[in-house]
Scaffold this motif. Sequence first.
Motif, short mmCIF file in Angstrom:
data_model
loop_
_atom_site.label_atom_id
_atom_site.label_comp_id
_atom_site.label_asym_id
_atom_site.label_seq_id
_atom_site.Cartn_x
_atom_site.Cartn_y
_atom_site.Cartn_z
N PHE A 29 -4.04 48.25 -8.62
CA PHE A 29 -2.97 48.76 -7.75
C PHE A 29 -2.83 47.87 -6.52
O PHE A 29 -1.73 47.62 -6.04
CB PHE A 29 -3.25 50.20 -7.33
CG PHE A 29 -3.05 51.19 -8.46
CD1 PHE A 29 -2.26 50.86 -9.56
CD2 PHE A 29 -3.60 52.46 -8.41
CE1 PHE A 29 -2.06 51.76 -10.59
CE2 PHE A 29 -3.41 53.38 -9.43
CZ PHE A 29 -2.64 53.02 -10.52
N GLN A 30 -3.97 47.39 -5.99
CA GLN A 30 -3.92 46.53 -4.80
C GLN A 30 -3.23 45.22 -5.13
O GLN A 30 -2.44 44.70 -4.34
CB GLN A 30 -5.36 46.27 -4.28
CG GLN A 30 -5.98 47.45 -3.55
CD GLN A 30 -5.08 47.99 -2.45
OE1 GLN A 30 -4.56 49.09 -2.55
NE2 GLN A 30 -4.86 47.21 -1.40
N ALA B 275 -1.02 44.87 -7.38
CA ALA B 275 0.39 45.22 -7.50
C ALA B 275 1.05 45.23 -6.13
O ALA B 275 2.14 44.69 -5.95
CB ALA B 275 0.52 46.59 -8.17
N LYS B 276 0.34 45.81 -5.18
CA LYS B 276 0.89 45.96 -3.85
C LYS B 276 1.16 44.58 -3.23
O LYS B 276 2.14 44.39 -2.52
CB LYS B 276 -0.11 46.74 -2.99
CG LYS B 276 0.52 47.56 -1.89
CD LYS B 276 -0.55 48.41 -1.21
CE LYS B 276 -0.28 48.49 0.27
NZ LYS B 276 -1.45 49.00 1.00
N ALA C 265 1.56 41.70 -4.86
CA ALA C 265 2.10 40.72 -5.82
C ALA C 265 3.25 39.95 -5.20
O ALA C 265 3.90 40.41 -4.26
CB ALA C 265 2.57 41.43 -7.08
N ALA D 210 4.32 42.88 -9.64
CA ALA D 210 3.79 44.14 -9.10
C ALA D 210 3.80 45.23 -10.17
O ALA D 210 2.83 45.97 -10.34
CB ALA D 210 4.59 44.56 -7.89
N ASN E 185 6.34 45.77 -2.31
CA ASN E 185 6.88 45.92 -3.65
C ASN E 185 7.31 47.34 -3.94
O ASN E 185 8.28 47.57 -4.64
CB ASN E 185 5.86 45.47 -4.68
CG ASN E 185 5.71 43.97 -4.68
OD1 ASN E 185 6.71 43.24 -4.66
ND2 ASN E 185 4.48 43.49 -4.63
N PHE E 186 6.56 48.31 -3.44
CA PHE E 186 6.90 49.72 -3.71
C PHE E 186 6.93 50.46 -2.39
O PHE E 186 6.27 50.07 -1.43
CB PHE E 186 5.85 50.42 -4.56
CG PHE E 186 5.34 49.59 -5.69
CD1 PHE E 186 6.20 49.14 -6.68
CD2 PHE E 186 3.99 49.30 -5.77
CE1 PHE E 186 5.71 48.39 -7.73
CE2 PHE E 186 3.50 48.57 -6.81
CZ PHE E 186 4.36 48.11 -7.81
N LEU F 111 3.06 54.99 -3.98
CA LEU F 111 1.74 54.53 -4.44
C LEU F 111 0.64 55.47 -3.96
O LEU F 111 -0.29 55.79 -4.70
CB LEU F 111 1.48 53.11 -3.94
CG LEU F 111 0.27 52.40 -4.58
CD1 LEU F 111 0.42 52.29 -6.09
CD2 LEU F 111 0.10 50.99 -4.00
N TYR G 181 -2.37 57.40 -5.84
CA TYR G 181 -3.76 57.42 -5.39
C TYR G 181 -4.26 58.85 -5.20
O TYR G 181 -5.39 59.19 -5.58
CB TYR G 181 -3.90 56.67 -4.06
CG TYR G 181 -4.08 55.17 -4.22
CD1 TYR G 181 -4.93 54.65 -5.19
CD2 TYR G 181 -3.40 54.28 -3.38
CE1 TYR G 181 -5.08 53.27 -5.32
CE2 TYR G 181 -3.55 52.91 -3.50
CZ TYR G 181 -4.39 52.41 -4.48
OH TYR G 181 -4.56 51.07 -4.62
#
Lengths: 376, 692
Positions: free
Chosen positions: A299-300, A302-303, A305, A311, B10-11, B16, B20
């Motif tokens: 996930f990190q 992705a964040k 990317a 991502a 990105n999001f 996100l 989590y």
Amino acid sequence: MFKREFWRHYDFWLLGLVLILSIFGIVMVRSAIAGNAELEGSVNRQATFVALGMGVILVVSLIDYHYWASLSRVMYIGTILFLLVIFIIGEVQFGSARRLDLGLFFVQPSELAKIIMILVLADFYARTRDQVKDMRWILQGFLMTFGVVVWIMLQPNLSTSIVLIVIWFSMMWISGLPIKYLVMLVIIGILGIMLFLLLISLGVQIPFIEEYQIQRVVNFMFPDPNARHGDTYNVEQALITIGSGGWFGQGYGQGTQVQLRYLKVRHTDFIFSAMAAEFGFIGTSLIIGLLVLTIIRCFQIAKNAADHYGALIAYGFGVLLFFQTIVNIGVNLNVIPVTGLTLPFISYGGSSLLSLVLGIGFVESVAARRKTPDKA
Amino acid sequence: MSEKVLPSENFPSWRLWTVYGLMGLIFLYYLFRLFTLQIVQGQDYLDQAEENRTTIVKVQTQRGIIQDRNGFILARNVPSYNVTITPAYLPADEGATQEIYRQLSLIVGVPASLGEINDETVRLFKPCETDLGISQIVFIGDTNAPYDPVRVACNVDREIAMIVQEMNADWAAVDIEIEPVREYPTGELTAEVIGFLGPIPASRQEEYVELGFVPGVDKVGYAGVEASMQDTLSGVNGERTIEVDVAGQEIRDLAPPIDPIPGNNIRLTIDTRLQSAAKAALIAEIDYWNIYFNTIRSSNGVVIAINPKTGEILALVSYPTFENNRMARIIPAYYYEQLSNDPNRPLFNHAISAEHPPGSVFKMATAIGVLNERVVTPEFKVFDPGKITIEQKFSPNDPGTPRDYVCWLDAGHGYVDFLHGVAYSCDVYFYKVSGGYEDEVPVGLGIWRMAEYAKALSYGEITGIELPGEADGLMPDPDWKRRNVGENWATGDTYIAAMGQGYVLSTPLQVLMSFATLANDGKYMKPTLIREIVDSEGNVIQPFTPELKWDITTDPVITIFDENNFATDQKKTVEPWVVELAKQGMRMVVEPGGTADTPFETETIPSAGKTGTAEYCDNVAQSKNLCQPGSWPTHSWYVGYAPYDDPEIAVVAFVYNGGEGASVAAPIVRQVLDAYFELKAIDSTTGTGLGQ
């Protein structure tokens, strides 16, 4: 060009976690075969797969993930064709046609389909990033996903189908699915499940749903305490196995439930129970922690990317790991009905490991190509 | 809803974070669940895991053997060979497995394949009692417990067992199981004493399991000494706590094995030779009369011999009996049914369980009562005209109805004193002294006091012999009649009770004990079959010790009644001279003029005894329409003991529907006494057996 940049951003944390989990997997499989002659070769095979897997990660991560975007359509159509081949000529094993015998080992296209669908859906949602998130957008993704899912369902392979649906749904979510549509989808989902249960209780034959799948749900909800075999027995023994671990476990290779083979399918679906028995609450929590760290790492990445496509690949794979992990552990802990999902990196199985290391390769590819350094 | 996304992100980060959050919740719940299973309920699950892997197997012990008093073996264990197959050890190759079946089939004669496997045949499957072929048996065994050997052929010859044993070298799956089976070398001769074994009955399974027995494997006594001495003979199974895997394969011992404790051996008081002589005499006598009358007149009888001084039973014959060797492996249903349906009840021990009217042998109880209560003096002569008429009264104010009571000798015995009353078995003498007669005997002994003397001589109560199913007989009194017949005691009831008729019932053993007590000068020795108990290593752990129940001449066993026939708290003894006179009377029975003078005419060792010809009318006689008034069918009784002056053996003979005691039962006793002294003479030259 990427010589220094590449290795500077390469996620060695992720690689390290995967390596530790995979090696632990070999160790655990070794204990779990428990003298079963038919499984004797499993340890060596698994070790070979892990070694190969590390190579796959490196090779795949060296390839710029953007190439895959251009291949999206080809891969998508190729996957459907592959699944069709399986459906038509694939041999029937364990009641369902899932694998293709390639001589050396079986290929399970549905395992591969998971990874490919992550790439395909990531491409789709990256391209439609700035589009209005309306019903059309939802339906496009839905059709794309179900174009593949329907063939997997026909195998029949409900668990992989659910994995794909979850990946699709989670991608929609992260790409900005409006709350009103979310609510709508959830309501539709709940109504669907209720209708499904109603039909089952009325004894209606539902296409794609096999008798044993219904039986698994029934066994989960109304276990027969006297069963000597089958899912109820397996789950019952799994609980005994887990419970017998205590704080520190009975010791590696010492779990009585494992070594005397009271625990069934203990090198694949129920390897978590074997681990819990031999390493106890402390050891098991540690392994869960490592799995959680691996997911967080994805996930990190992705964040951070470089672009949206990368991502979504990292995020999608993180969701896949997350979902497989919770479903497998959930089955072991008897909080959800029995499914065939394995515990990532630890369970025995070449196909599953292959698809996982492919995914890790993609994620590493994304990590290595990010433009901005980590924010402090 | 439109969302602002920073170009660098990105999001949307909340999305996100939601993921989590979901992840955190699920894993926290899983950790909680894991904690619950492993720590909170950990012990429960660990116990279940322990239970899974731990199995307790019993190591079969050896049942004790039974010998007669001379060490002759009456029950022992012999190996029986069963051919077994352990399904898990069969070769993986189906063809090789079939080859094993084929070869084995040729040797043991069980077809390689026969019958089909379905719910019904699997449910009814019982090793050793199946018609299925080897493949089918192994299939069932494999499904149940692949590591447990399953029996495919049972009780094979020793030669076949050895051939199969050799096959084991090549084929680990095929083996020989040695099962101990009970063997009774004397079989039918001692079956009524020894009994037989059977499977643990379902009703008592729990109790036996608690004692360490294994249902379906261990056997327990069903009759005879095998049943009554079960606890002594059985021993204690050993126990191993072993670890087994899921397929039932034994991995290792978890605890030091507990060795089985072999059962103790029992040496009986029975002398097999005398038993044989007694049985032969009984059967010969019964056959003789059946042939003489050219009809099956009597078909069951009893002979018991005892040493009156010690209570040792030397022979105990209940005829007919059964062949206990036929029940050694299993109890065959057809044989058991045949025995159960036999009207002569071979499974029933007539010697201790049959209750019959004792007839004139009971007069000895009346006799000592009459003298001890001083109803008449021994010298007092009662007149026997052959028939007397007495008012049958049901209550003191009942005017009564006249009823005739006859003596067995129609002409009567004239004037008889005590000794001749006994010697002639004079019925009228006993009527008058027991019930009273006009002015001649103003007050008779009466039923209450008669019962006291009868009970002192063992009537009406079990003797405590080590055999299951002993009956207690019946010594009636007015209370009993009121409760059970619903009628008052009538005066006539006393007259007939005095001669062991009417409501009086006793077992042959009780009759014998009453005489043994008198012969032993009033000392009632508990009858016993157990001479000694020896452990498996030959150490005597219970030597023979005669047990005195009571001595009627010293122990106050006779309750004193007041003039209204109410029992007082006081008790008294029987005076020794009374016992002495009773013995003299019995001596006169075999002397010229006595009722048994003919059969004992030629005796070399002086004996004494008493005849009994007991009228009866049971359901068997009724169905044959034999109960004609005045000439009821009769059982034949005789009890004798010898030597008269120092008795060492007392013998009772009883023949159902045998007729006169003197002509049927007495000759049997005579033969047993002769056999005894003959055997004793033989033993005295070798210093063994009866000479001891």
